[in-house]
Design a protein around this motif. Structure first.
Motif, short mmCIF file in Angstrom:
data_model
loop_
_atom_site.label_atom_id
_atom_site.label_comp_id
_atom_site.label_asym_id
_atom_site.label_seq_id
_atom_site.Cartn_x
_atom_site.Cartn_y
_atom_site.Cartn_z
N UNK A 48 0.86 -1.19 0.00
CA UNK A 48 0.00 0.00 0.00
C UNK A 48 0.89 1.24 0.00
N UNK A 49 0.81 2.02 -1.06
CA UNK A 49 1.60 3.24 -1.20
C UNK A 49 0.74 4.41 -0.74
N UNK A 50 1.20 5.15 0.25
CA UNK A 50 0.42 6.23 0.84
C UNK A 50 1.18 7.53 0.65
N UNK A 51 0.53 8.49 0.02
CA UNK A 51 1.18 9.76 -0.28
C UNK A 51 0.30 10.90 0.20
N UNK A 52 0.91 11.88 0.83
CA UNK A 52 0.21 13.08 1.27
C UNK A 52 0.36 14.14 0.19
N UNK A 53 -0.74 14.55 -0.39
CA UNK A 53 -0.71 15.52 -1.51
C UNK A 53 -1.50 16.76 -1.12
N UNK A 54 -0.79 17.88 -1.02
CA UNK A 54 -1.44 19.15 -0.70
C UNK A 54 -0.72 20.27 -1.42
N UNK A 55 -1.45 20.95 -2.29
CA UNK A 55 -0.90 22.07 -3.07
C UNK A 55 0.17 21.60 -4.05
N UNK A 56 0.58 22.50 -4.95
CA UNK A 56 1.54 22.19 -6.01
C UNK A 56 1.05 21.02 -6.87
N UNK A 57 -0.06 21.19 -7.60
CA UNK A 57 -0.60 20.10 -8.42
C UNK A 57 0.40 19.46 -9.36
N UNK A 58 1.30 20.21 -10.03
CA UNK A 58 2.25 19.53 -10.93
C UNK A 58 3.10 18.49 -10.20
N UNK A 59 3.54 18.82 -8.98
CA UNK A 59 4.33 17.86 -8.22
C UNK A 59 3.52 16.63 -7.85
#
Length: 398
Positions: A48-59
């Motif tokens: 299970x790969x868990x990533x926190x994504x907030x702001x900077x859509x291209x990244x």
């Protein structure tokens, strides 16, 4: 005279340590070239790969796309999108619709007592089904074979946790000045190769790649045990290691990349929080490392000032042979350190054009460490569980 001779000796010792550091970095094998037998599909556990994504859509989009392209046979991706204000969540939802069930996008909920990133990862963990967990950041980029190789490596080495050091993608002047020197100092005082050794006390890790078995993660208390800091990777690995599990921290700069902070303000805030977490929360420890950073990266070049003053502005300033010794030692140390820094930057795939900015980078790092220390002393960031609060924690936002 005695003080001058002592300073000359210190400069030579610092230069010698730089040479040892550069030699060690050159001699370390490239992780992606090691012979590691692959896992058969029926032997591959679910990850299970868990990533926190907030702001900077291209990244965030780049990161998730690289994860979707992994050639590992069994994995799921859980992206936790917090209170983004620039459409990151919407972009990820569009990708989710095309991912055939591999990607799940969650809306993170704020909890005031938690730091933003650990909270997001803990919420993603609640949805995870894998026997192994991979925690990463939205600024990272993963080569297609990275996860397969990492899982084969942990099986081969009998590891319960693996962290990989990425290549820093520096795009601005301040990133080139600051990032390489900061990571070099951490690697200098706590070599990555020693993290997995049982007798080694120093433990640190990279939040860009934290691969851990579910059993070890639960035994260590998960992110609930490190909820008070936004840079939880080192603390989590330290807890796992303290329970007797095998851990390793290795370089994977040809397979893993991360886009570093862009502006001077971002770097300042990031390292003001990160350094106390990496170097130890006690103020005395942080103070000692601030002095160490200045001695390691700034002192040899500061010593050039008196050397050049009487060497080039007139020999009448020379008061004795010890002044000539200082001048020779300062010049020799400065040249040696710059050569070693150039080698290390090339090994780490950084531009060696910025080698001469080493003392400026050292000043920046030391100032950030001092800033973090002052925040604790002045109670601008209150202590919780041995670590320090951040603005993200106080707001409760992800």
């Amino acid at each position: 005279m005695m003080a001058t001779l002592i300073l000359s000796g210190v400069l030579l010792v610092i230069a010698w340590q730089w040479l040892r550091f550069a030699k060690r970095e050159v001699s370390l094998p490239v992780w992606s070239t090691l012979e590691v037998p692959g896992l058969a599909e029926d032997e591959a556990p679910l990850v299970s790969v868990i990533v926190c994504a907030r702001n900077h859509p291209p990244d965030a989009v780049r990161c998730v796309q690289s994860l979707l392209r992994q050639d590992y046979p069994r994995f799921e991706i859980i992206a936790v999108a917090g209170h983004s204000s620039d459409g990151t969540r919407e972009r990820l939802l569009e990708m989710e619709a095309l991912a055939d069930g591999t990607l799940c996008v969650l809306h993170g909920k704020a909890v005031r007592e938690w730091a933003g990133r650990p909270l997001a990862l803990q919420q993603g963990m609640a949805m995870a089904r894998g026997e192994w967990l991979l925690f990463t950041t939205a600024e990272s980029y993963h080569a297609p074979e990275l996860l397969s190789r990492a899982m084969a490596y942990v099986r081969l080495q009998g590891l319960s946790m693996l962290s990989l050091a990425p290549r820093q993608e520096c795009r601005t002047f301040w990133a080139h000045v600051w990032q390489p020197v900061a990571w070099q100092y951490l690697n200098f005082i706590m070599p990555m190769a020693q993290v997995g050794e049982a007798h080694s006390r120093g433990v640190w890790a990279s939040e860009e790649f934290l691969l851990v078995s579910r059993a070890a993660y639960r035994a260590a208390g998960g992110h609930a045990a490190v909820a008070s800091t936004p840079h939880e990777g080192s603390l989590l690995m330290g807890r796992v290691k303290s329970l007797g599990y095998r851990v390793e921290f290795v370089k994977a700069m040809d397979l893993l990349q991360v886009r570093s902070a862009r502006t001077l303000r971002e770097l300042w805030e990031s390292w003001s929080q990160r350094l106390p977490c990496q170097l130890g929360a006690p103020p005395l420890s942080v103070s000692a490392h601030v002095v160490g950073i200045l001695a390691w990266a700034v002192l040899p070049f500061a010593a050039l000032l008196p050397a050049f003053s009487f060497g080039f502005w007139g020999l009448d300033a020379v008061h004795g042979w010890w002044d000539v010794v200082l001048a020779v030692c300062a010049i020799l140390a400065g040249v040696t350190i710059l050569q070693a820094e150039s080698v290390v930057r090339r090994v780490h795939r950084q531009s060696h054009f910025y080698t001469a900015t080493l003392p400026l980078g050292g000043l920046c790092i030391a100032a950030a460490g001092l800033n973090g220390l002052l925040r604790k002393v002045l109670r601008k960031q209150g202590p919780i569980g041995g670590t320090w609060r951040s603005d993200t924690m106080r707001s409760g936002k992800l």
